[in-house]
Design a protein around this motif. Structure first.
Motif, PDB file in Angstrom:
ATOM      1  N   VAL A  30       0.446 -12.919  -5.146  1.00 23.45           N
ATOM      2  CA  VAL A  30      -0.970 -12.580  -5.035  1.00 23.45           C
ATOM      3  C   VAL A  30      -1.220 -12.133  -3.600  1.00 23.45           C
ATOM      4  CG1 VAL A  30      -3.320 -13.464  -5.194  1.00 23.45           C
ATOM      5  CG2 VAL A  30      -1.579 -14.269  -6.800  1.00 23.45           C
ATOM      6  N   LEU A  31      -1.905 -11.035  -3.454  1.00 26.73           N
ATOM      7  CA  LEU A  31      -2.191 -10.495  -2.131  1.00 26.73           C
ATOM      8  C   LEU A  31      -3.664 -10.094  -2.081  1.00 26.73           C
ATOM      9  CD1 LEU A  31      -0.760  -9.285   0.560  1.00 26.73           C
ATOM     10  CD2 LEU A  31      -1.194  -7.126  -0.603  1.00 26.73           C
ATOM     11  N   PRO A  32      -4.423 -10.659  -1.164  1.00 24.70           N
ATOM     12  CA  PRO A  32      -5.809 -10.199  -1.035  1.00 24.70           C
ATOM     13  C   PRO A  32      -5.814  -8.791  -0.442  1.00 24.70           C
ATOM     14  CG  PRO A  32      -5.312 -11.860   0.622  1.00 24.70           C
ATOM     15  CD  PRO A  32      -4.105 -11.728  -0.247  1.00 24.70           C
ATOM     16  N   SER A  33      -6.403  -7.847  -1.141  1.00 24.39           N
ATOM     17  CA  SER A  33      -6.359  -6.457  -0.685  1.00 24.39           C
ATOM     18  C   SER A  33      -7.023  -6.276   0.667  1.00 24.39           C
ATOM     19  CB  SER A  33      -6.988  -5.528  -1.722  1.00 24.39           C
ATOM     20  OG  SER A  33      -8.363  -5.789  -1.876  1.00 24.39           O
ATOM     21  N   GLY A  34      -7.912  -7.178   1.034  1.00 28.59           N
ATOM     22  CA  GLY A  34      -8.587  -7.068   2.331  1.00 28.59           C
ATOM     23  C   GLY A  34      -7.664  -7.185   3.523  1.00 28.59           C
ATOM     24  N   CYS A  35      -6.421  -7.667   3.299  1.00 31.84           N
ATOM     25  CA  CYS A  35      -5.490  -7.766   4.426  1.00 31.84           C
ATOM     26  C   CYS A  35      -4.834  -6.426   4.727  1.00 31.84           C
ATOM     27  CB  CYS A  35      -4.442  -8.842   4.171  1.00 31.84           C
ATOM     28  SG  CYS A  35      -3.245  -8.412   2.912  1.00 31.84           S
ATOM     29  N   LEU A  36      -5.035  -5.440   3.871  1.00 32.32           N
ATOM     30  CA  LEU A  36      -4.483  -4.105   4.120  1.00 32.32           C
ATOM     31  C   LEU A  36      -5.406  -3.349   5.076  1.00 32.32           C
ATOM     32  CD1 LEU A  36      -3.403  -3.125   0.509  1.00 32.32           C
ATOM     33  CD2 LEU A  36      -1.997  -4.111   2.324  1.00 32.32           C
ATOM     34  N   ARG A  37      -4.813  -2.651   6.021  1.00 28.72           N
ATOM     35  CA  ARG A  37      -5.581  -1.902   7.010  1.00 28.72           C
ATOM     36  C   ARG A  37      -5.120  -0.449   6.999  1.00 28.72           C
ATOM     37  NH1 ARG A  37      -7.904  -6.014   6.348  1.00 28.72           N
ATOM     38  NH2 ARG A  37      -8.239  -7.637   7.867  1.00 28.72           N
ATOM     39  N   GLY A  38      -5.901   0.419   7.518  1.00 27.88           N
ATOM     40  CA  GLY A  38      -5.495   1.808   7.609  1.00 27.88           C
ATOM     41  C   GLY A  38      -6.662   2.761   7.477  1.00 27.88           C
ATOM     42  N   ASP A  39      -7.655   2.379   6.702  1.00 23.69           N
ATOM     43  CA  ASP A  39      -8.871   3.178   6.532  1.00 23.69           C
ATOM     44  C   ASP A  39      -8.548   4.635   6.211  1.00 23.69           C
ATOM     45  OD1 ASP A  39     -11.593   3.307   6.249  1.00 23.69           O
ATOM     46  OD2 ASP A  39     -11.969   3.743   8.348  1.00 23.69           O
ATOM     47  N   ARG A  40      -7.673   4.821   5.220  1.00 23.55           N
ATOM     48  CA  ARG A  40      -7.293   6.165   4.802  1.00 23.55           C
ATOM     49  C   ARG A  40      -6.772   6.144   3.372  1.00 23.55           C
ATOM     50  NH1 ARG A  40      -1.564   7.533   7.707  1.00 23.55           N
ATOM     51  NH2 ARG A  40      -1.492   9.074   6.076  1.00 23.55           N
ATOM     52  N   VAL A  41      -6.521   7.305   2.826  1.00 24.95           N
ATOM     53  CA  VAL A  41      -5.934   7.438   1.498  1.00 24.95           C
ATOM     54  C   VAL A  41      -4.555   8.061   1.674  1.00 24.95           C
ATOM     55  CG1 VAL A  41      -6.133   8.492  -0.784  1.00 24.95           C
ATOM     56  CG2 VAL A  41      -8.203   7.731   0.421  1.00 24.95           C
ATOM     57  N   PHE A  42      -3.530   7.360   1.189  1.00 25.32           N
ATOM     58  CA  PHE A  42      -2.169   7.893   1.223  1.00 25.32           C
ATOM     59  C   PHE A  42      -1.952   8.688  -0.061  1.00 25.32           C
ATOM     60  CE2 PHE A  42      -1.969   4.112   3.870  1.00 25.32           C
ATOM     61  CZ  PHE A  42      -1.286   4.574   4.979  1.00 25.32           C
ATOM     62  N   PRO A  43      -1.487   9.928   0.032  1.00 25.98           N
ATOM     63  CA  PRO A  43      -1.249  10.706  -1.192  1.00 25.98           C
ATOM     64  C   PRO A  43      -0.059  10.135  -1.969  1.00 25.98           C
ATOM     65  CG  PRO A  43      -0.504  11.919   0.743  1.00 25.98           C
ATOM     66  CD  PRO A  43      -1.171  10.664   1.246  1.00 25.98           C
TER      67      PRO A  43
END
Length: 177
Positions: free
Chosen positions: A153-166
């Motif tokens: 289980v991973l809380p998505s809020g821990c992901l950073r980057g503020d972008r969309v990867f194609p």
């Protein structure tokens, strides 16, 4: 908040700050001990908290060895948010040189493809930490497989980057964002 020896708790970004439209920073005294709690920040380090502690001089002179918890009633705390932006802060040449050396050393490793995604991965602020997202599912799947676990289980809020990867190849550089 029930531990009398703890007089101040500092926290970082908290999702409810953004989603409940609180004013930043959030600060106050909580619990039976009157513990100060302050938290602020953005998930991408665009804001930091400037916290000031001002001690009552008479209380300091009366007991110079007392800690913050013992001075609970004799300290005034204020805080404000500092927005971090290139317009406000200049690069430090020595730090920039160290970072440049490290980046040159790491550059060959950063372009290595570490995953392939069939869909775009959206890690923008308005997505992560608010809803299920493909990027968090991918990372959880990688953790599960890498650890040999039945579930991850991973809380998505821990992901950073503020972008969309194609969709397509994801490099180590992409993962480090």
């Amino acid at each position: 908040f029930e531990v009398p020896e703890v007089a101040l708790v500092l926290g970082g970004y908290h999702a409810t700050q953004r989603h409940q439209q609180h004013q930043l920073p959030l600060m106050g005294r909580f619990g039976p001990q009157g513990t100060w709690i302050a938290w602020c920040g953005a998930p991408d380090f665009r804001e930091v908290l400037d916290l000031s502690l001002c001690f009552d001089e008479a209380a300091v002179q009366a007991d110079p060895n007392a800690g913050l918890a013992e001075r609970r009633g004799h300290v005034h705390i204020s805080c404000s948010v500092i927005e971090v932006s290139p317009e406000r802060f200049c690069e430090d040449p020595e730090t920039s040189a160290v970072v440049a050396d490290f980046l040159e050393l790491a550059r060959s490793h950063m372009e290595k493809v570490v995953a392939v995604s069939a869909v775009e991965l959206d890690v923008r602020r308005e997505v992560v930490g608010v809803q299920e997202c493909a990027a968090a599912n991918l990372v959880a799947d990688l953790l599960r497989k890498g650890c040999g676990a039945d579930c991850a289980v991973l809380p998505s809020g821990c992901l950073r980057g503020d972008r969309v990867f194609p969709a397509g190849d994801l490099t180590l550089r992409d993962m480090m964002v």
